[in-house]
Design a protein around this motif. Structure first.
Motif, PDB file in Angstrom:
ATOM      1  N   ASP A 199      50.253 -98.617 -45.287  1.00 52.16           N
ATOM      2  CA  ASP A 199      49.935 -99.546 -44.194  1.00 52.16           C
ATOM      3  C   ASP A 199      51.191-100.256 -43.698  1.00 52.16           C
ATOM      4  OD1 ASP A 199      47.249 -98.921 -44.565  1.00 52.16           O
ATOM      5  OD2 ASP A 199      46.907-100.595 -45.937  1.00 52.16           O
ATOM      6  N   ARG A 200      52.008-100.705 -44.649  1.00 53.10           N
ATOM      7  CA  ARG A 200      53.196-101.469 -44.267  1.00 53.10           C
ATOM      8  C   ARG A 200      54.289-100.575 -43.689  1.00 53.10           C
ATOM      9  NH1 ARG A 200      53.076-105.816 -49.353  1.00 53.10           N
ATOM     10  NH2 ARG A 200      51.660-107.273 -48.306  1.00 53.10           N
ATOM     11  N   LYS A 201      54.396 -99.370 -44.219  1.00 52.83           N
ATOM     12  CA  LYS A 201      55.421 -98.436 -43.729  1.00 52.83           C
ATOM     13  C   LYS A 201      55.156 -98.030 -42.281  1.00 52.83           C
ATOM     14  CE  LYS A 201      57.729 -94.061 -44.846  1.00 52.83           C
ATOM     15  NZ  LYS A 201      57.825 -92.948 -45.812  1.00 52.83           N
ATOM     16  N   TYR A 202      53.874 -97.824 -41.940  1.00 50.99           N
ATOM     17  CA  TYR A 202      53.530 -97.327 -40.594  1.00 50.99           C
ATOM     18  C   TYR A 202      52.879 -98.404 -39.723  1.00 50.99           C
ATOM     19  CZ  TYR A 202      54.650 -92.847 -42.663  1.00 50.99           C
ATOM     20  OH  TYR A 202      55.308 -91.817 -43.293  1.00 50.99           O
ATOM     21  N   ASN A 203      53.000 -99.685 -40.155  1.00 55.72           N
ATOM     22  CA  ASN A 203      52.538-100.827 -39.367  1.00 55.72           C
ATOM     23  C   ASN A 203      51.049-100.708 -38.995  1.00 55.72           C
ATOM     24  OD1 ASN A 203      52.902-103.321 -38.140  1.00 55.72           O
ATOM     25  ND2 ASN A 203      53.338-102.401 -36.139  1.00 55.72           N
ATOM     26  N   LEU A 204      50.225-100.403 -39.985  1.00 53.33           N
ATOM     27  CA  LEU A 204      48.773-100.302 -39.775  1.00 53.33           C
ATOM     28  C   LEU A 204      48.148-101.645 -40.157  1.00 53.33           C
ATOM     29  CD1 LEU A 204      48.304 -96.799 -41.469  1.00 53.33           C
ATOM     30  CD2 LEU A 204      48.648 -97.272 -39.041  1.00 53.33           C
ATOM     31  N   MET A 205      48.299-102.635 -39.249  1.00 54.71           N
ATOM     32  CA  MET A 205      47.979-104.012 -39.611  1.00 54.71           C
ATOM     33  C   MET A 205      46.504-104.209 -39.978  1.00 54.71           C
ATOM     34  SD  MET A 205      48.371-107.598 -37.539  1.00 54.71           S
ATOM     35  CE  MET A 205      50.136-107.442 -37.268  1.00 54.71           C
ATOM     36  N   GLU A 206      45.590-103.621 -39.206  1.00 60.49           N
ATOM     37  CA  GLU A 206      44.168-103.830 -39.478  1.00 60.49           C
ATOM     38  C   GLU A 206      43.791-103.267 -40.856  1.00 60.49           C
ATOM     39  OE1 GLU A 206      39.780-103.266 -37.390  1.00 60.49           O
ATOM     40  OE2 GLU A 206      41.552-102.386 -36.447  1.00 60.49           O
ATOM     41  N   ASN A 207      44.268-102.067 -41.118  1.00 61.76           N
ATOM     42  CA  ASN A 207      43.970-101.480 -42.430  1.00 61.76           C
ATOM     43  C   ASN A 207      44.653-102.272 -43.544  1.00 61.76           C
ATOM     44  OD1 ASN A 207      42.378 -99.303 -43.474  1.00 61.76           O
ATOM     45  ND2 ASN A 207      44.271 -98.449 -44.290  1.00 61.76           N
ATOM     46  N   GLU A 208      45.859-102.799 -43.267  1.00 62.35           N
ATOM     47  CA  GLU A 208      46.562-103.612 -44.258  1.00 62.35           C
ATOM     48  C   GLU A 208      45.730-104.834 -44.632  1.00 62.35           C
ATOM     49  OE1 GLU A 208      50.672-106.222 -44.808  1.00 62.35           O
ATOM     50  OE2 GLU A 208      50.421-104.958 -43.028  1.00 62.35           O
ATOM     51  N   ALA A 209      45.081-105.442 -43.629  1.00 60.23           N
ATOM     52  CA  ALA A 209      44.259-106.626 -43.900  1.00 60.23           C
ATOM     53  C   ALA A 209      43.100-106.289 -44.835  1.00 60.23           C
ATOM     54  CB  ALA A 209      43.726-107.182 -42.574  1.00 60.23           C
ATOM     55  N   TYR A 210      42.430-105.158 -44.575  1.00 56.45           N
ATOM     56  CA  TYR A 210      41.334-104.736 -45.452  1.00 56.45           C
ATOM     57  C   TYR A 210      41.846-104.423 -46.865  1.00 56.45           C
ATOM     58  CZ  TYR A 210      37.908-104.317 -41.669  1.00 56.45           C
ATOM     59  OH  TYR A 210      37.036-104.584 -40.652  1.00 56.45           O
ATOM     60  N   THR A 211      42.998-103.774 -46.934  1.00 57.04           N
ATOM     61  CA  THR A 211      43.551-103.406 -48.239  1.00 57.04           C
ATOM     62  C   THR A 211      43.896-104.647 -49.050  1.00 57.04           C
ATOM     63  OG1 THR A 211      44.473-101.392 -47.226  1.00 57.04           O
ATOM     64  CG2 THR A 211      45.298-101.999 -49.392  1.00 57.04           C
ATOM     65  N   LEU A 212      44.501-105.633 -48.399  1.00 59.71           N
ATOM     66  CA  LEU A 212      44.835-106.892 -49.084  1.00 59.71           C
ATOM     67  C   LEU A 212      43.572-107.562 -49.641  1.00 59.71           C
ATOM     68  CD1 LEU A 212      47.420-108.275 -46.497  1.00 59.71           C
ATOM     69  CD2 LEU A 212      47.940-107.688 -48.882  1.00 59.71           C
ATOM     70  N   ALA A 213      42.500-107.528 -48.839  1.00 62.35           N
ATOM     71  CA  ALA A 213      41.237-108.129 -49.283  1.00 62.35           C
ATOM     72  C   ALA A 213      40.662-107.373 -50.473  1.00 62.35           C
ATOM     73  CB  ALA A 213      40.245-108.145 -48.120  1.00 62.35           C
ATOM     74  N   ASN A 214      40.775-106.048 -50.450  1.00 60.60           N
ATOM     75  CA  ASN A 214      40.280-105.253 -51.585  1.00 60.60           C
ATOM     76  C   ASN A 214      41.063-105.553 -52.862  1.00 60.60           C
ATOM     77  OD1 ASN A 214      38.046-103.588 -50.839  1.00 60.60           O
ATOM     78  ND2 ASN A 214      39.409-102.420 -49.514  1.00 60.60           N
ATOM     79  N   ILE A 215      42.376-105.687 -52.743  1.00 60.34           N
ATOM     80  CA  ILE A 215      43.205-106.020 -53.919  1.00 60.34           C
ATOM     81  C   ILE A 215      42.804-107.396 -54.456  1.00 60.34           C
ATOM     82  CG2 ILE A 215      45.553-106.522 -54.702  1.00 60.34           C
ATOM     83  CD1 ILE A 215      46.520-104.432 -52.609  1.00 60.34           C
ATOM     84  N   ALA A 216      42.585-108.343 -53.541  1.00 58.80           N
ATOM     85  CA  ALA A 216      42.165-109.687 -53.944  1.00 58.80           C
ATOM     86  C   ALA A 216      40.853-109.648 -54.721  1.00 58.80           C
ATOM     87  CB  ALA A 216      42.013-110.571 -52.700  1.00 58.80           C
ATOM     88  N   THR A 217      39.916-108.825 -54.248  1.00 60.49           N
ATOM     89  CA  THR A 217      38.611-108.707 -54.915  1.00 60.49           C
ATOM     90  C   THR A 217      38.776-108.179 -56.331  1.00 60.49           C
ATOM     91  OG1 THR A 217      37.565-108.253 -52.777  1.00 60.49           O
ATOM     92  CG2 THR A 217      36.310-107.673 -54.737  1.00 60.49           C
ATOM     93  N   GLU A 218      39.655-107.199 -56.520  1.00 57.99           N
ATOM     94  CA  GLU A 218      39.862-106.632 -57.863  1.00 57.99           C
ATOM     95  C   GLU A 218      40.514-107.645 -58.805  1.00 57.99           C
ATOM     96  OE1 GLU A 218      38.390-104.076 -58.654  1.00 57.99           O
ATOM     97  OE2 GLU A 218      37.974-103.266 -56.673  1.00 57.99           O
ATOM     98  N   TYR A 219      41.489-108.408 -58.288  1.00 58.85           N
ATOM     99  CA  TYR A 219      42.111-109.434 -59.134  1.00 58.85           C
ATOM    100  C   TYR A 219      41.086-110.498 -59.527  1.00 58.85           C
ATOM    101  CZ  TYR A 219      46.958-107.827 -58.828  1.00 58.85           C
ATOM    102  OH  TYR A 219      48.122-107.114 -58.965  1.00 58.85           O
TER     103      TYR A 219
END
Length: 665
Positions: free
Chosen positions: A226-246
């Motif tokens: 996401d960060r390499k290819y500037n996929l901001m919307e998907n990056e936001a979802y991914t960050l939320a998923n990581i937060a949920t797992e933590y």
């Protein structure tokens, strides 16, 4: 309180749609031929499904009008398929149903792309209706048609849907395998958004199995893309998923950091609904930390925003907070609201978790400490069972993962061999005249190269052998004999006294499972395996609802001859599972073993449905394991073993031919 929510990944085709639609519209204006226009209309409609359903309807009608004017059959049929999808999108399922059912008979048999489009979209339709098994069949038909036109990118999309479907059925192992199959296709097409989404979905699967660290590992793979290819919307979802797992790991500080990062992204994207959900998740963490007052303040602040349509997690969390504060009347209202949402969505997993919390709340209200203790004990036992199942899923997945790694290693070895051969040929051709002058040097060089090639081939064989042995070991460990043995030892005295026939069947079961205790050997004697299948077939005959007849004809004199462990039992089980079972009038299985000209001949012949009737095959390791095992071992033996499967008009026949002195190591 348990995990209420897992973020749904962004729609696979929803990122940056506006620019793509405008670009396609401009291209449409410049085209004059009907074929190109139909293709462009199709792309615009599919993009509008995630943007504006009214525009999707409008462009579908334009496509239909053009196709009728030009008598373009494919365009007419595509417009009808997309009309059905449009009605589905506005919840007019009856109209959508009616249109779908009329279309299939209009599609010519050789129009594979059209058939693929139909089955794909009809599969989605059945999925939304929660007719999951029917949806699987339609997706499989779609894949078969797209294979005929070599459209691997669309096949990857369908497998993503299939993977999501199996995850909804809690079949996370099969779901993960399907997702992994799409990875090389997405890499080939440089579809970075799709690749990130796949890593995210695999992460969600591991999270659903409470394997949270593994889930984070996959989400972070997606995050780097996401960060390499500037996929901001998907990056936001991914960050939320990581937060949920933590949060599940009770690393609340890290979880809050990732939720706040996700909130920053969703704020830039002006995604109000996702901002709301992430704020709810932050309130949930405060609840888990025991900060009930702060969590309640956050919820009430969220509720003041008039534009917010509250999701399930709001009502569920609010109910728990009310219950903890002793406001049981308010808690009851919000529990019932949550349950109503879950039942409408047919979310069985969420419904189960909510019912647990609701029972906990009612028992706490009534101060029933004894039942509260039993409920918590029940929950603890269920989690233990799920944990054991998770280990099984992980073992299966890890075996597949190791298999893939070894296959990559084998391919790498093969490439090295080819490279060395090429280099050698170049060297020989460039100094050929020198070799003619120095025959002794040439012979030394050739001998040295042959030794090196033989060494490489032995390494390759070793890798393949360990690969096949590992797969066979995974196949044979599907039974858990230790637990069965302990259980039988406990209950056998009572069964022997009160139900002697059941006791005999129990002994047969135990004899079958004993073979799995010897997990270190790749082979066992024919005598042992004959005893196994006699017991196995006897048990199956008594259990199956379909009629089963069988015969075992053994003409082997030396029954100590070794063959791959559990091979007969697994082949007979395949014949029942994929041939006899589900066939109304049942069938017969004939097992024959004989020896001739220094070979052992084995055949398992069934009169069942045949392989062609089994559209959905198992994802595990089966007959292909034995085929690969013999293919590898043949390279180490003077005479070859042969493993063949024949599809008959009625049933399937497996024939195995093994030299008596065959070496397995």
């Amino acid at each position: 309180m348990r995990k209420i929510l897992f973020f749904v990944l962004l729609n696979y085709f929803a990122f940056g749609q506006d620019k793509r639609i405008d670009s396609l519209k401009n291209e449409l204006k410049s085209k004059t031929d009907t074929e190109s226009k139909v293709d462009l209309y199709e792309k615009i409609i599919t993009l509008y499904w995630t943007e504006s359903i009214d525009s999707a309807f409008s462009y579908t009608n334009r496509l239909k009008k053009l196709s009728l004017e030009k008598k373009h059959l494919n365009g007419i049929i595509i417009s009808e398929i997309y009309t059905a999808v449009n009605y589905e999108a506005i919840d007019k399922m009856d109209i959508s149903d009616s249109i779908f059912k009329k279309i299939i008979n209009k599609i010519p048999s050789d129009e594979f792309k059209l058939k693929g489009i139909y089955y794909y979209n009809y599969g989605n339709h059945l999925f939304y209706k929660h007719q999951l098994q029917e949806a699987i069949l339609e997706y499989e038909k779609a894949i078969n048609n797209y294979k005929k036109i070599n459209d691997d990118k669309t096949i990857a999309r369908i497998k993503l849907n299939l993977g999501y479907l199996y995850a909804n059925q809690n079949n996370f192992f099969k779901s993960t395998l399907l997702y992994e199959e799409t990875i090389p296709i997405l890499q080939k097409h440089k579809d970075w958004l799709g690749l990130s989404a796949v890593y995210g979905r695999i992460g969600v699967n591991f999270g659903s199995l409470s394997m949270n660290e593994k889930a984070i590992e996959y989400h972070k793979k997606g995050l780097s893309i996401d960060r390499k290819y500037n996929l901001m919307e998907n990056e936001a979802y991914t960050l939320a998923n990581i937060a949920t797992e933590y949060a599940e790991l009770k690393h609340y500080k890290l979880s809050k950091e990732y939720y706040n990062l996700a909130i920053d992204k969703f704020r830039i994207l002006k995604s109000d609904n996702n901002l709301l959900i992430n704020r709810l998740q932050l309130a949930l963490i405060k609840y888990k930390e025991g900060n009930f007052d702060d969590a309640l303040k956050d919820l009430r602040k969220i509720a003041t925003h008039k534009n917010n349509k509250m999701p399930l997690s709001y009502y569920h969390l609010y109910a728990n907070l009310m219950a903890n504060s002793g406001n049981f009347k308010e808690a009851k209202i919000h529990f019932e609201t949550s349950l109503d949402i879950l039942q409408k969505d047919q979310n069985k997993t969420g419904e189960k978790d909510l019912i647990y919390d609701y029972l906990h709340f009612r028992l706490k209200k009534n101060n029933d400490k004894e039942l509260l203790h039993l409920l918590e004990k029940y929950d603890s036992i269920e989690r233990k069972i799920n944990s054991d199942e998770n280990k099984m899923y992980f073992t299966n997945w890890n075996t597949k993962y190791q298999t893939a790694e070894k296959e990559d290693q084998i391919k790498s070895q093969q490439l090295e061999l080819e490279k060395e051969k090429t280099n050698r040929n170049v060297a020989i051709s460039s100094i050929g005249f020198l070799l003619l002058l120095s025959g002794g040097g040439f012979l030394f060089f050739k001998n040295h190269q042959q030794q090196k090639e033989l060494q490489n081939q032995n390494t390759l064989l070793s890798l393949q052998h360990s690969l096949n042995a590992m797969e066979l070991q995974s196949l044979n460990k599907q039974l858990d004999p230790h637990e069965i043995k302990n259980l039988l030892a406990f209950i056998s005295p009572e069964i022997q006294e009160k139900a002697p026939e059941s006791y005999k069947n129990m002994l047969k079961l135990f004899n079958i499972t004993k073979a799995s205790l010897n997990s270190h050997s790749l082979t066992e004697s024919i005598k042992t395996q004959i005893n196994q299948i006699e017991d196995f077939l006897s048990l199956e005959k008594s259990m199956l609802s379909e009629p089963l007849e069988y015969s075992i004809e053994n003409k082997i004199e030396n029954e100590d001859v070794q063959i791959p462990r559990l091979m007969l039992k697994n082949l007979v089980e395949n014949a029942i599972k994929h041939g006899i079972k589900g066939k109304e009038n049942g069938g017969k299985i004939k097992v024959k073993l004989l020896e001739k000209d220094n070979f052992i001949f084995i055949s398992i012949d069934d009169s069942g449905k045949g392989r062609n009737q089994n559209i959905l095959s198992d994802s595990g390791i089966g007959t292909s394991t034995y085929q690969k095992l013999f293919t590898t071992l043949n390279q180490k033996n003077k005479e070859n073993a042969i493993f063949e499967i024949t599809d008959k008009e009625q049933g399937t026949k497996v024939e195995v031919k093994i030299p008596k002195d065959y070496k397995y190591s």
